[in-house]
Design a protein around this motif. Structure first.
Motif, mmCIF file in Angstrom:
data_model
loop_
_atom_site.group_PDB
_atom_site.id
_atom_site.type_symbol
_atom_site.label_atom_id
_atom_site.label_comp_id
_atom_site.label_asym_id
_atom_site.label_seq_id
_atom_site.Cartn_x
_atom_site.Cartn_y
_atom_site.Cartn_z
ATOM 1 N N GLU A 80 52.487 48.310 33.653
ATOM 2 C CA GLU A 80 52.334 48.232 35.102
ATOM 3 C C GLU A 80 53.606 47.620 35.707
ATOM 4 O OE1 GLU A 80 49.803 48.986 38.355
ATOM 5 O OE2 GLU A 80 49.539 49.480 36.235
ATOM 6 N N SER A 81 54.021 48.146 36.863
ATOM 7 C CA SER A 81 55.197 47.647 37.598
ATOM 8 C C SER A 81 56.542 48.027 36.969
ATOM 9 C CB SER A 81 55.160 46.124 37.803
ATOM 10 O OG SER A 81 53.970 45.761 38.449
ATOM 11 N N ALA A 129 57.591 55.040 39.691
ATOM 12 C CA ALA A 129 57.061 53.671 39.733
ATOM 13 C C ALA A 129 55.670 53.692 39.095
ATOM 14 C CB ALA A 129 56.971 53.182 41.173
ATOM 15 N N GLY A 159 52.370 52.173 39.166
ATOM 16 C CA GLY A 159 51.648 51.310 40.114
ATOM 17 C C GLY A 159 52.609 50.787 41.171
ATOM 18 N N GLU A 160 52.502 49.509 41.453
ATOM 19 C CA GLU A 160 53.376 48.889 42.457
ATOM 20 C C GLU A 160 54.565 48.228 41.761
ATOM 21 O OE1 GLU A 160 53.256 48.651 45.909
ATOM 22 O OE2 GLU A 160 51.858 50.313 45.605
ATOM 23 N N VAL A 161 55.766 48.476 42.294
ATOM 24 C CA VAL A 161 56.930 47.762 41.757
ATOM 25 C C VAL A 161 57.429 46.771 42.813
ATOM 26 C CG1 VAL A 161 57.605 49.652 40.225
ATOM 27 C CG2 VAL A 161 58.575 49.523 42.524
ATOM 28 N N SER A 162 58.294 45.852 42.376
ATOM 29 C CA SER A 162 58.759 44.783 43.270
ATOM 30 C C SER A 162 59.545 45.355 44.446
ATOM 31 C CB SER A 162 59.642 43.813 42.491
ATOM 32 O OG SER A 162 60.844 44.462 42.118
ATOM 33 N N ASP A 163 59.572 44.622 45.545
ATOM 34 C CA ASP A 163 60.337 45.043 46.724
ATOM 35 C C ASP A 163 61.821 45.184 46.402
ATOM 36 O OD1 ASP A 163 58.080 45.157 48.228
ATOM 37 O OD2 ASP A 163 58.367 43.220 49.229
ATOM 38 N N ARG A 165 62.369 48.448 44.823
ATOM 39 C CA ARG A 165 62.236 49.489 45.857
ATOM 40 C C ARG A 165 63.513 49.608 46.685
ATOM 41 N NH1 ARG A 165 57.873 52.080 47.474
ATOM 42 N NH2 ARG A 165 56.013 51.635 46.280
ATOM 43 N N SER A 224 54.683 57.113 42.828
ATOM 44 C CA SER A 224 53.895 56.192 41.988
ATOM 45 C C SER A 224 53.010 56.977 41.040
ATOM 46 C CB SER A 224 53.016 55.295 42.855
ATOM 47 O OG SER A 224 53.778 54.244 43.377
#
Ligand code: ZN
Ligand code: ZN
Length: 338
Positions: A189-190, A213, A215-219, A222, A336
């Motif tokens: 994840e990430s 990506a 899931g969610e990756v860090s700002d 991004r 994502s």
């Protein structure tokens, strides 16, 4: 080809023999002369060689170049990037006067004819669909190797003849090296996951890179992704006939340098694609190539962060009369996956 000759040209590179005659063999050569083309190969390929149109076929012994040393006597140009030193010596000892030449067939190959463009379009269409399907797959929990095998399977299912090159899947820190080899790292994840792959169809290659990506990756990642995306766009906008490979590179590189990541983009902007996945023209700072309509090139800037990961976005484009046509269709916004 004949218009470029100053003396008969001995073509040794298998890909160049294939380009000029359509004949595929690992043990063949052709001699292009003003009035004729002679094709040399041994018994194993003779049956097919006799069917090649527009050439005079001569069956040689298994050791092609010691045989050629007896057949050739005049002054002959050779491909300096292809003829081995051992074969050069065979010819020289046989009394052939040898003149080194470079990039003659390669310069022709760089400008694609319509049927070549059609094959590249088809190979790219398969590549586009493979990326669409891969994006629906679960990434987290699978290894880089598993995902690479899956991508190969998708290419096969979609009708590719072969891979243009081994699929590269690099997750997280693995991708900090631009040409990593897929390993046993499990995607988490990430992570950002870089996938570089291309189908081969009718002998022609395609080449695409996307960074996913999980899931969610860090700002911060991004933000870096967005810099690469803007650089790639700047590269595409620079591509048109008359622009040098160097200037195209500079246009994309400036975006990355201005953002403070110049040190992290250590390779060139792109390369030609055709029968080989890397061919002329070359887009990088040291390049003296000038783009022409009919070239097919990649645009692939990247930012690589040691210990963290890598981001690269690569499109395949055809140089048109006033710009370029992008063949790659998979989205360039950060996609994502699960
Ligand atoms: Zn690639
Ligand atoms: Zn490439």
């Amino acid at each position: 080809m004949r218009e470029l000759l100053q003396e008969p040209l001995l073509v040794s590179a298998p890909v160049n023999v294939r380009y000029l005659t359509g004949f595929e063999s690992t043990n063949a050569a052709i001699l292009v002369e003003p009035e004729r083309v002679r094709l040399f190969t041994d018994f194993r390929y003779a049956e097919r060689a006799r069917e090649v149109e527009g050439v005079e076929f001569e069956e040689t012994k298994r050791y092609l170049y010691s045989d050629l040393a007896e057949r050739l006597s005049e002054r002959v140009a050779f491909e300096a990037d292809a003829l081995t030193y051992a074969n050069y010596e065979f010819l020289r000892e046989g009394g052939v006067e040898l003149v080194p030449r470079r990039s003659l067939v390669e310069s022709l190959r760089a400008v694609k004819q319509s049927e070549e463009l059609e094959a590249i379009r088809r190979a790219t269409e398969v590549t586009n669909q493979a990326y669409e399907r891969l994006a629906e797959e679960q990434f987290a929990g699978r290894t880089e190797k598993e995902l690479a095998w899956r991508m190969e399977q998708l290419f096969h299912d979609l009708g590719a003849d072969a891979l243009a090159f081994p699929v590269d899947v690099a997750a997280g820190p693995t991708a900090a090296s631009p040409h990593a080899v897929p390993g046993d790292r499990v995607v988490e994840e990430s992570d950002l996951v870089l996938v570089d792959a291309g189908a081969m169809l009718e002998g022609y290659c395609s080449d695409c890179t996307r960074t996913f990506a999980v899931g969610e990756v860090s700002d911060s990642l991004r933000d870096v992704y967005e810099i690469v995306r803007r650089a790639e766009q700047a590269g595409l906008e620079a591509i048109r006939p008359g622009v040098s490979g160097r200037d195209a590179d500079v246009a994309a590189r400036a975006v990355i340098e201005d953002a403070g990541y110049g040190e992290n983009f250590g390779h060139g902007l792109g390369h030609g694609v055709g029968l080989l996945v890397h061919e002329a023209p070359v887009l990088r700072l040291e390049s003296e190539d000038v783009l022409a309509a009919g070239n097919v090139v990649t645009v692939e800037p990247g930012i690589y962060l040691s210990g963290v990961g890598g981001i690269r976005i690569e499109d395949l484009v055809v140089v048109t009369d006033d710009g370029c046509e992008v063949l790659t269709s998979f989205p360039k916004e950060l996609v994502s996956v699960g």
